[in-house]
Design a protein around this motif. Structure first.
Motif, PDB file in Angstrom:
ATOM      1  N   LYS A  85      84.452 114.327  34.872  1.00  0.00           N
ATOM      2  CA  LYS A  85      85.114 114.286  36.172  1.00  0.00           C
ATOM      3  C   LYS A  85      86.590 114.684  36.078  1.00  0.00           C
ATOM      4  CE  LYS A  85      82.192 110.413  37.677  1.00  0.00           C
ATOM      5  NZ  LYS A  85      82.188 109.005  38.164  1.00  0.00           N
ATOM      6  N   ALA A  86      87.192 114.437  34.908  1.00  0.00           N
ATOM      7  CA  ALA A  86      88.644 114.613  34.790  1.00  0.00           C
ATOM      8  C   ALA A  86      89.063 115.936  34.159  1.00  0.00           C
ATOM      9  CB  ALA A  86      89.224 113.461  33.962  1.00  0.00           C
ATOM     10  N   GLN A  87      88.108 116.695  33.661  1.00  0.00           N
ATOM     11  CA  GLN A  87      88.433 117.879  32.856  1.00  0.00           C
ATOM     12  C   GLN A  87      89.316 118.869  33.612  1.00  0.00           C
ATOM     13  OE1 GLN A  87      84.894 119.284  30.978  1.00  0.00           O
ATOM     14  NE2 GLN A  87      85.980 119.661  29.070  1.00  0.00           N
ATOM     15  N   LYS A  88      89.041 119.052  34.888  1.00  0.00           N
ATOM     16  CA  LYS A  88      89.783 120.050  35.658  1.00  0.00           C
ATOM     17  C   LYS A  88      91.267 119.706  35.741  1.00  0.00           C
ATOM     18  CE  LYS A  88      89.787 122.573  40.044  1.00  0.00           C
ATOM     19  NZ  LYS A  88      89.098 122.750  41.359  1.00  0.00           N
ATOM     20  N   HIS A  89      91.563 118.448  36.117  1.00  0.00           N
ATOM     21  CA  HIS A  89      92.984 118.119  36.282  1.00  0.00           C
ATOM     22  C   HIS A  89      93.689 117.866  34.949  1.00  0.00           C
ATOM     23  CE1 HIS A  89      91.781 113.745  36.210  1.00  0.00           C
ATOM     24  NE2 HIS A  89      92.949 113.649  35.611  1.00  0.00           N
ATOM     25  N   LEU A  90      92.919 117.809  33.848  1.00  0.00           N
ATOM     26  CA  LEU A  90      93.530 117.666  32.529  1.00  0.00           C
ATOM     27  C   LEU A  90      93.631 119.003  31.792  1.00  0.00           C
ATOM     28  CD1 LEU A  90      91.853 114.396  31.165  1.00  0.00           C
ATOM     29  CD2 LEU A  90      94.148 114.651  32.138  1.00  0.00           C
ATOM     30  N   SER A  91      93.255 120.084  32.452  1.00  0.00           N
ATOM     31  CA  SER A  91      93.249 121.387  31.784  1.00  0.00           C
ATOM     32  C   SER A  91      94.650 121.937  31.551  1.00  0.00           C
ATOM     33  CB  SER A  91      92.432 122.392  32.605  1.00  0.00           C
ATOM     34  OG  SER A  91      93.005 122.580  33.893  1.00  0.00           O
ATOM     35  N   THR A  92      95.625 121.437  32.295  1.00  0.00           N
ATOM     36  CA  THR A  92      97.021 121.854  32.119  1.00  0.00           C
ATOM     37  C   THR A  92      97.840 120.651  31.701  1.00  0.00           C
ATOM     38  OG1 THR A  92      96.814 123.548  33.846  1.00  0.00           O
ATOM     39  CG2 THR A  92      99.047 122.859  33.236  1.00  0.00           C
ATOM     40  N   LEU A  93      98.550 120.760  30.580  1.00  0.00           N
ATOM     41  CA  LEU A  93      99.351 119.651  30.082  1.00  0.00           C
ATOM     42  C   LEU A  93     100.572 119.448  30.976  1.00  0.00           C
ATOM     43  CD1 LEU A  93      99.803 117.528  27.849  1.00  0.00           C
ATOM     44  CD2 LEU A  93     101.178 119.244  26.643  1.00  0.00           C
ATOM     45  N   LEU A  94     100.727 118.232  31.479  1.00  0.00           N
ATOM     46  CA  LEU A  94     101.861 117.867  32.315  1.00  0.00           C
ATOM     47  C   LEU A  94     102.693 116.794  31.616  1.00  0.00           C
ATOM     48  CD1 LEU A  94     100.030 117.555  35.771  1.00  0.00           C
ATOM     49  CD2 LEU A  94     101.324 119.518  34.890  1.00  0.00           C
ATOM     50  N   PRO A  95     103.962 116.671  31.978  1.00  0.00           N
ATOM     51  CA  PRO A  95     104.797 115.632  31.350  1.00  0.00           C
ATOM     52  C   PRO A  95     104.204 114.239  31.502  1.00  0.00           C
ATOM     53  CG  PRO A  95     106.153 117.156  32.602  1.00  0.00           C
ATOM     54  CD  PRO A  95     104.744 117.505  32.918  1.00  0.00           C
ATOM     55  N   ALA A 100      92.859 111.798  25.371  1.00  0.00           N
ATOM     56  CA  ALA A 100      92.722 111.983  23.919  1.00  0.00           C
ATOM     57  C   ALA A 100      91.451 112.768  23.592  1.00  0.00           C
ATOM     58  CB  ALA A 100      92.702 110.621  23.227  1.00  0.00           C
ATOM     59  N   LEU A 101      90.362 112.433  24.250  1.00  0.00           N
ATOM     60  CA  LEU A 101      89.114 113.150  24.010  1.00  0.00           C
ATOM     61  C   LEU A 101      89.239 114.608  24.444  1.00  0.00           C
ATOM     62  CD1 LEU A 101      86.162 113.130  23.131  1.00  0.00           C
ATOM     63  CD2 LEU A 101      85.557 112.364  25.445  1.00  0.00           C
ATOM     64  N   ASN A 102      89.868 114.844  25.575  1.00  0.00           N
ATOM     65  CA  ASN A 102      90.054 116.207  26.082  1.00  0.00           C
ATOM     66  C   ASN A 102      90.908 117.032  25.125  1.00  0.00           C
ATOM     67  OD1 ASN A 102      89.727 118.193  28.272  1.00  0.00           O
ATOM     68  ND2 ASN A 102      91.941 117.942  28.520  1.00  0.00           N
ATOM     69  N   TRP A 103      91.991 116.450  24.630  1.00  0.00           N
ATOM     70  CA  TRP A 103      92.838 117.166  23.674  1.00  0.00           C
ATOM     71  C   TRP A 103      92.079 117.472  22.387  1.00  0.00           C
ATOM     72  CZ3 TRP A 103      97.307 113.197  24.698  1.00  0.00           C
ATOM     73  CH2 TRP A 103      97.989 113.587  25.851  1.00  0.00           C
ATOM     74  N   SER A 104      91.271 116.522  21.921  1.00  0.00           N
ATOM     75  CA  SER A 104      90.543 116.725  20.669  1.00  0.00           C
ATOM     76  C   SER A 104      89.533 117.862  20.776  1.00  0.00           C
ATOM     77  CB  SER A 104      89.819 115.434  20.261  1.00  0.00           C
ATOM     78  OG  SER A 104      88.715 115.165  21.102  1.00  0.00           O
ATOM     79  N   ARG A 105      89.115 118.155  22.003  1.00  0.00           N
ATOM     80  CA  ARG A 105      88.131 119.218  22.217  1.00  0.00           C
ATOM     81  C   ARG A 105      88.762 120.519  22.696  1.00  0.00           C
ATOM     82  NH1 ARG A 105      83.019 116.049  25.085  1.00  0.00           N
ATOM     83  NH2 ARG A 105      82.500 114.760  23.274  1.00  0.00           N
ATOM     84  N   GLY A 106      90.086 120.565  22.717  1.00  0.00           N
ATOM     85  CA  GLY A 106      90.766 121.781  23.147  1.00  0.00           C
ATOM     86  C   GLY A 106      90.621 122.050  24.622  1.00  0.00           C
ATOM     87  N   GLY A 107      90.502 120.993  25.420  1.00  0.00           N
ATOM     88  CA  GLY A 107      90.294 121.159  26.856  1.00  0.00           C
ATOM     89  C   GLY A 107      91.550 121.342  27.668  1.00  0.00           C
ATOM     90  N   SER A 108      92.696 121.367  27.016  1.00  0.00           N
ATOM     91  CA  SER A 108      93.972 121.545  27.700  1.00  0.00           C
ATOM     92  C   SER A 108      94.655 122.817  27.205  1.00  0.00           C
ATOM     93  CB  SER A 108      94.881 120.335  27.447  1.00  0.00           C
ATOM     94  OG  SER A 108      96.161 120.524  28.014  1.00  0.00           O
TER      95      SER A 108
END
Length: 334
Positions: free
Chosen positions: A50-60, A95-103
């Motif tokens: 559910k969160a992948q889309k809004h976590l695709s761009t790294l924000l502060p 953390a899971l998203n970053w580990s999978r290169g989702g950002s």
């Protein structure tokens, strides 16, 4: 120094800024990635979808994370934790998203806000402040975290992974332990205890369910209660519950077995039109669960029939005094 409200009452400061409860610092990303998820964490895998889309761009905002440190040794359901143990209490999906290169980028460092608490229970309370414990959906997600983090069991069925058993579990707890659980609605604080009360039955049901849509809360309740009454290793019961899962039943001939009656009713809705989750109305859990329990008993006794017997709508209330699990275990040993 006191603080004054508009109505004149004095409200004292709580000097958390001078305590050791809250600390903040920068942490290298690799160290952050090595931290464990909090022991009662919801299903991170499911949340990421559910969160992948809004976590695709790294924000502060994404680099600000919260962790909890245990300051005294503690034990929960036989699992021991040493003082100094640190968990991520939010940011696990990130953390899971970053580990999978989702950002599009991974932070070199994350800014950590750390809480220090002296008990597992206080850390769980802290986690709940991030996790909206009053939300029905979030309560369902807590089931996964409780099973995996507190009871060291990872669900395999989609139904259990999403925690979609709460209402049925709550009602099963009421039928079997009415002096302990008598609430109409599920309370977040009661979920760990209710899961523990039916832990082995939940595990057994998890292996049976392959078609989540075939298990409404009445049938979830009935299955948990059946496994509690007749035993989780009862081959005949397991076979019957698998037939319910597959809606596999035989209605040829004048008299059907109990499983056929249950499957027919849950396919055609002849008696109960809505099969709601309230307790007391004509289509509510008191009656629908009793109906299913009545026919489970018939099935287990190899009795067939064409109609309901006397006082069928009271059957579920009597099961707490009719457990035969101990007999099954004796027979198994022999």
């Amino acid at each position: 120094m006191p603080v004054y409200r508009n109505d004149g009452d004095i409200v004292p400061f709580k000097p958390y800024h001078n305590s050791n409860i809250i600390n903040s610092y920068w942490m290298n990303y690799n160290d952050f990635a090595e931290l464990d998820e909090v022991f009662c964490q919801r299903n991170t895998e499911g949340r990421l979808n559910k969160a992948q889309k809004h976590l695709s761009t790294l924000l502060p905002e994404h680099v600000v994370v919260f962790v909890a440190r245990l300051t005294k040794p503690d034990t929960v359901f036989g699992k021991k934790y040493k003082a100094g143990k640190v968990w991520r209490i939010d940011s696990n999906t990130r953390a899971l998203n970053w580990s999978r290169g989702g950002s599009d980028a991974i932070p070199e460092k994350v800014f950590v806000i750390e809480y220090s608490f002296d008990s597992i229970e206080r850390i769980r309370e802290s986690y709940n402040t991030f996790d909206s414990p009053d939300s029905v959906e979030r309560n369902q997600e807590k089931v996964y975290g409780i099973l995996s983090g507190m009871y060291n069991y990872t669900p395999v069925s989609d139904k259990l992974m999403k925690g979609q058993i709460l209402t049925g579990l709550n009602k099963a707890c009421h039928f079997f332990f009415p002096e302990t659980w008598n609430q109409l609605n599920v309370k977040p604080s009661e979920i760990p205890g209710q899961v523990g009360a039916f832990l082995e039955e939940i595990k057994a049901l998890d292996e049976i369910i392959t078609t989540a849509s075939n298990w409404d809360q009445a049938l979830v309740c009935t299955a948990l209660m059946s496994l509690k009454k007749y035993g989780c290793c009862n081959d005949k019961l397991i076979e019957g519950l698998k037939d319910i899962d597959q809606r596999a039943f035989n209605t040829k001939g004048g008299e059907w077995d109990g499983i056929s009656h249950i499957c027919w009713e849950w396919t055609n809705a002849n008696i109960f039109k809505s099969k709601g989750t309230s307790w007391f109305n004509a289509d509510g859990l008191n009656r629908t669960v009793s109906y299913a329990c009545y026919w489970i008993d018939k099935y287990m006794r190899d009795e067939k029939g064409s109609k309901l017997g006397k006082n069928w709508d009271k059957v579920a209330f009597k099961w707490k005094d009719q457990q035969v699990t101990s007999l099954n275990r004796v027979f198994a040993i022999k």
